[in-house]
Scaffold this motif. Structure first.
Motif, PDB file in Angstrom:
ATOM      1  N   PRO A 141      -1.711  15.489   3.738  1.00 49.44           N
ATOM      2  CA  PRO A 141      -1.866  14.592   4.904  1.00 49.44           C
ATOM      3  C   PRO A 141      -2.453  13.229   4.535  1.00 49.44           C
ATOM      4  CG  PRO A 141      -2.907  16.718   5.312  1.00 49.44           C
ATOM      5  CD  PRO A 141      -2.458  16.727   3.916  1.00 49.44           C
ATOM      6  N   ILE A 178       0.258  11.150   2.992  1.00 49.23           N
ATOM      7  CA  ILE A 178       1.176  10.624   4.005  1.00 49.23           C
ATOM      8  C   ILE A 178       0.545   9.436   4.713  1.00 49.23           C
ATOM      9  CG2 ILE A 178       2.386  11.160   6.164  1.00 49.23           C
ATOM     10  CD1 ILE A 178       2.483  14.061   5.222  1.00 49.23           C
ATOM     11  N   PHE A 179      -0.742   9.578   5.077  1.00 48.74           N
ATOM     12  CA  PHE A 179      -1.428   8.501   5.787  1.00 48.74           C
ATOM     13  C   PHE A 179      -1.465   7.230   4.937  1.00 48.74           C
ATOM     14  CE2 PHE A 179      -5.555   6.416   6.875  1.00 48.74           C
ATOM     15  CZ  PHE A 179      -5.132   5.906   8.076  1.00 48.74           C
ATOM     16  N   ALA A 195       2.114   5.900   4.454  1.00 50.65           N
ATOM     17  CA  ALA A 195       2.761   5.481   5.702  1.00 50.65           C
ATOM     18  C   ALA A 195       2.233   4.133   6.161  1.00 50.65           C
ATOM     19  CB  ALA A 195       2.529   6.527   6.790  1.00 50.65           C
ATOM     20  N   THR A 196       0.929   3.887   5.957  1.00 52.01           N
ATOM     21  CA  THR A 196       0.358   2.640   6.439  1.00 52.01           C
ATOM     22  C   THR A 196       0.540   1.507   5.438  1.00 52.01           C
ATOM     23  OG1 THR A 196      -1.739   3.544   5.698  1.00 52.01           O
ATOM     24  CG2 THR A 196      -1.313   3.591   8.047  1.00 52.01           C
ATOM     25  N   VAL A 230      -0.733  13.661  11.539  1.00 54.52           N
ATOM     26  CA  VAL A 230      -0.411  12.515  10.698  1.00 54.52           C
ATOM     27  C   VAL A 230       1.103  12.311  10.621  1.00 54.52           C
ATOM     28  CG1 VAL A 230      -0.415  13.787   8.523  1.00 54.52           C
ATOM     29  CG2 VAL A 230      -0.973  11.382   8.528  1.00 54.52           C
ATOM     30  N   HIS A 286       7.148   4.564   1.738  1.00 51.43           N
ATOM     31  CA  HIS A 286       7.544   5.262   2.956  1.00 51.43           C
ATOM     32  C   HIS A 286       8.434   6.453   2.614  1.00 51.43           C
ATOM     33  CE1 HIS A 286       6.839   1.543   5.730  1.00 51.43           C
ATOM     34  NE2 HIS A 286       5.721   2.117   5.333  1.00 51.43           N
ATOM     35  N   ALA A 307       6.404   9.174   1.539  1.00 49.66           N
ATOM     36  CA  ALA A 307       5.701   9.782   2.675  1.00 49.66           C
ATOM     37  C   ALA A 307       6.628  10.703   3.456  1.00 49.66           C
ATOM     38  CB  ALA A 307       5.141   8.697   3.598  1.00 49.66           C
ATOM     39  N   TRP A 308       7.924  10.306   3.585  1.00 47.79           N
ATOM     40  CA  TRP A 308       8.871  11.212   4.255  1.00 47.79           C
ATOM     41  C   TRP A 308       8.970  12.522   3.486  1.00 47.79           C
ATOM     42  CZ3 TRP A 308       9.896  10.679   9.019  1.00 47.79           C
ATOM     43  CH2 TRP A 308      10.156   9.441   9.614  1.00 47.79           C
ATOM     44  N   THR A 364      -5.992  15.521   8.778  1.00 52.04           N
ATOM     45  CA  THR A 364      -6.287  14.344   7.972  1.00 52.04           C
ATOM     46  C   THR A 364      -7.670  13.800   8.270  1.00 52.04           C
ATOM     47  OG1 THR A 364      -4.033  13.802   8.503  1.00 52.04           O
ATOM     48  CG2 THR A 364      -5.214  12.256   7.120  1.00 52.04           C
ATOM     49  N   PHE A 373       3.116   8.958  11.561  1.00 55.85           N
ATOM     50  CA  PHE A 373       4.062   8.344  10.641  1.00 55.85           C
ATOM     51  C   PHE A 373       5.400   8.123  11.328  1.00 55.85           C
ATOM     52  CE2 PHE A 373       6.855   9.245   6.754  1.00 55.85           C
ATOM     53  CZ  PHE A 373       6.925   7.910   6.446  1.00 55.85           C
ATOM     54  N   SER A 426       5.938  14.482   4.073  1.00 58.69           N
ATOM     55  CA  SER A 426       5.952  15.029   5.437  1.00 58.69           C
ATOM     56  C   SER A 426       6.828  16.273   5.493  1.00 58.69           C
ATOM     57  CB  SER A 426       6.519  14.017   6.426  1.00 58.69           C
ATOM     58  OG  SER A 426       5.775  12.860   6.426  1.00 58.69           O
TER      59      SER A 426
END
Lengths: 282, 332
Positions: free
Chosen positions: A235, A238-239, A242-243, B157, A250, A253-254, A210, B161, A257
């Motif tokens: 990536p 996801i970053f 996730a933030t 990452v 979220h 993002a899972w 990332t 997470f 991932s």
């Protein structure tokens, strides 16, 4: 008296062994936890729709990660196109010139390059390409990833070609085959699986990166297949998700991932199968 | 005549290889039999082109590395001019007032990495002993090895997470029970996730080095009546000490350069951390957070200088580690 001492020593020995086993397997706990959460939270999000549709605006349910999947593929392709020819040539150079000042410095240089933090490579790609082109782009991200991939490919090529026996080359040269043909048609094919393994390992190393993409490929919520424009990647997605503070993101993002981990671990497994089955040996 | 010195096996294998080669090169060798001078010249030409290509690609590697250093130094000149040496010692990082002191981030990086290292050492030593000494073969050993490889393969990452959603609440609960300000994010959380990330590196190097300890030394210790524990303490560790240290140094190098996972859980505070529970920032995370938002030459250039410092710190550590490893494996 001596017996008691002996017992004490044996107990200490057993205790130590137990501690070693305990600590070794304790390290598997985080691995299981990570994989468990990724599977549990990721699998419920994943479906065909998730893989082929674009992200929806915030608040809408649904949407997918198609742009990130395409972006990751583009970045990997750009990086491979830059890194593989260069890396394989440099690896051949190293195996052909085992001694010599340049070979020594190239080896040292590869070791140093491997230790350069990925965020610094991001800065480099930013100042080399983003600043001169005036825009974030898939190209700059690909170049950053290519720099990270190079040491892996060079090392794999060199190590593999070292294993090819000298008499193969001598036989070829004795038949009157020119030097370049000998390398391209005899030496490299003999070590092809090793080189391929190196390339796959390199891809596995960069696919999840990332930091070098933060200010090169930048991220992009829309589909883009122009390498001179910013792209999203798994990536980065996801970053960003996730933030964010939203549970909906979220979940996305899972899912991402899950896809990324399956991709990277799959590459590692394929590499392992190739090395075990078609090992370069003489 | 020369052939007769070889035994039959070797002769066979040479004949076989020649046959294989002939097959592969069939077209070219037949061409060569009636080769014309022009063709020979053409092959020499392609040879020299090929060699040039190899040389160029090798030199290009050197140019990339040189380019990285030159670029970083050139780009950080405005910041060096503006702040000078106080860049490293200044304790305030406040872009609004154009104060760029990176001491806080230097401390943040070192504290986080060393804490991660201390947490990871017992685990990586245990794994190294497990697969390098106790169980060299077998199901358990290969299971552990694949597990460690899996750990190394998970992208950073994803670690970040996972830590943000699972580890941070755990740490926060712990902090509430312990009566500390419950940030959740902070140096401790970052170190914990970093420790998990760096164990695979030091463990795999450690087990390689430990399995290199000559077995006659170990057998001598055992035959003198020492237990396995005493043998490990008095023979294996002294013998493998420098290699194990090098592995630990290399994993420290990785910890220092690690960006994403740390950025996500360290809390991003530009103040000097009071204890290991408080939020902080590392050199890598400050770049990741502020680079795209930085405006003004000096601001950007300061961030690049942070990158330069980061590169130098991690290079010193990595190169020392590599040097030790190369020296120890040369001895064996």
């Amino acid at each position: 008296m001596t017996d008691g001492k002996l017992v004490f020593r044996i107990i200490k020995d057993r205790l130590f062994q137990a501690v070693v086993i305990l600590f070794s397997f304790a390290m598997i706990v985080p691995l299981f936890l990570i994989i468990y959460y990724i599977i549990r939270n990721g699998i419920s999000v994943i479906n065909w729709e998730f893989l082929v549709s674009l992200p929806k605006p915030m608040g809408d349910i649904g949407g997918g990660i198609a742009n990130a999947v395409v972006g990751t593929a583009m970045l990997v392709i750009v990086a491979t196109v830059f890194a593989v020819p260069l890396g394989v040539c440099a690896g051949i150079y190293l195996s052909e010139n085992k001694k010599g000042r340049i070979a020594y410095s190239v080896r040292l240089c590869m070791e140093i390059l491997q230790g350069v933090p990925s965020i610094v490579i991001g800065i480099i790609a930013y100042s080399w390409i983003v600043l001169s082109m005036g825009t974030f782009s898939a190209l700059s991200g690909g170049v950053a990833l290519a720099i990270m991939m190079l040491p892996v490919i060079v090392r794999a090529t060199e190590e593999t070609l070292k294993l090819i026996p000298e008499n193969l080359r001598e036989a070829s040269l004795a038949l009157g085959v020119p030097y370049s043909r000998t390398i391209i048609k005899v030496i490299v094919p003999a070590g092809l699986t090793g080189i391929l393994t190196g390339v796959l390992l390199g891809i596995a190393r960069i696919a999840g990166e990332t930091a070098p993409l933060l200010f090169t490929a930048f991220g992009n919520p829309f589909m883009n297949i122009n390498i001179f424009k910013p792209v999203d990647s798994l990536p980065m997605l996801i970053f960003n998700y996730a933030t964010s503070p939203y549970p909906l993101w979220h979940a996305m993002a899972w899912g991402a991932s899950f896809v990324l981990v399956v991709l990277v671990l799959g590459l590692n497994i394929v590499t392992k199968v190739i090395t075990n089955r078609w090992k370069v040996r003489f | 005549m020369a052939i007769s010195f070889l035994d039959n096996n070797e002769k066979d294998s040479i004949m076989l290889k020649a046959a294989v080669l002939k097959n592969r090169l069939g077209s070219e060798t037949s061409m060569r039999e009636e080769s014309q001078p022009e063709q020979i010249r053409a092959s020499f030409l392609s040879d020299s082109v090929f060699k040039t290509a190899l040389n160029v690609s090798a030199v290009f590697m050197l140019l990339i590395l040189a380019g990285i250093f030159v670029t970083l130094v050139l780009e950080s000149i405005p910041s060096i001019k503006a702040a000078g040496f106080s860049f490293l010692t200044g304790k305030t990082w406040d872009p609004v007032f154009r104060e760029y002191g990176t001491f806080v981030f230097l401390v943040g990086t070192l504290v986080t990495s060393f804490l991660a290292l201390i947490i990871s050492i017992p685990f990586s030593l245990a794994i190294a002993l497990f697969s390098g000494e106790y169980f060299r073969q077998g199901v358990f050993s290969s299971f552990l090895k694949s597990a460690v490889e899996l750990l190394a393969g998970i992208p950073s990452v994803v670690y970040g997470f996972w830590a943000l959603l699972i580890l941070v609440p755990l740490v926060r609960t712990f902090e509430m029970k312990a009566g500390i300000i419950p940030y959740g994010v902070g140096i401790l959380t970052a170190s914990l996730i970093l420790a998990v990330m760096i164990v695979p590196y030091s463990a795999s190097i450690g087990s390689d080095i430990i399995s290199l300890v000559p077995s006659d030394l170990k057998e001598a210790a055992l035959s003198l009546g020492s237990t396995r524990f005493e043998m490990i303490m008095k023979v294996v560790f002294p013998y493998a000490r420098s290699g194990i240290c090098a592995g630990i140094l290399l994993s420290l190098g990785r910890a220092i350069g690690e960006t994403m996972a740390v950025t996500m859980v360290i809390g991003n505070s530009n103040l000097m951390p009071e204890n290991i529970f408080s939020p902080a920032n590392t050199m890598a995370s400050i770049i990741a957070n502020e680079f795209t938002e930085a405006t003004g030459d000096v601001y950007v250039s300061s961030l690049i200088e942070v990158g330069l410092v980061l590169l130098l710190v991690s290079l010193i550590i990595t190169v020392t580690g590599r040097y030790i490893i190369n020296r120890t494996s040369m001895q064996q």
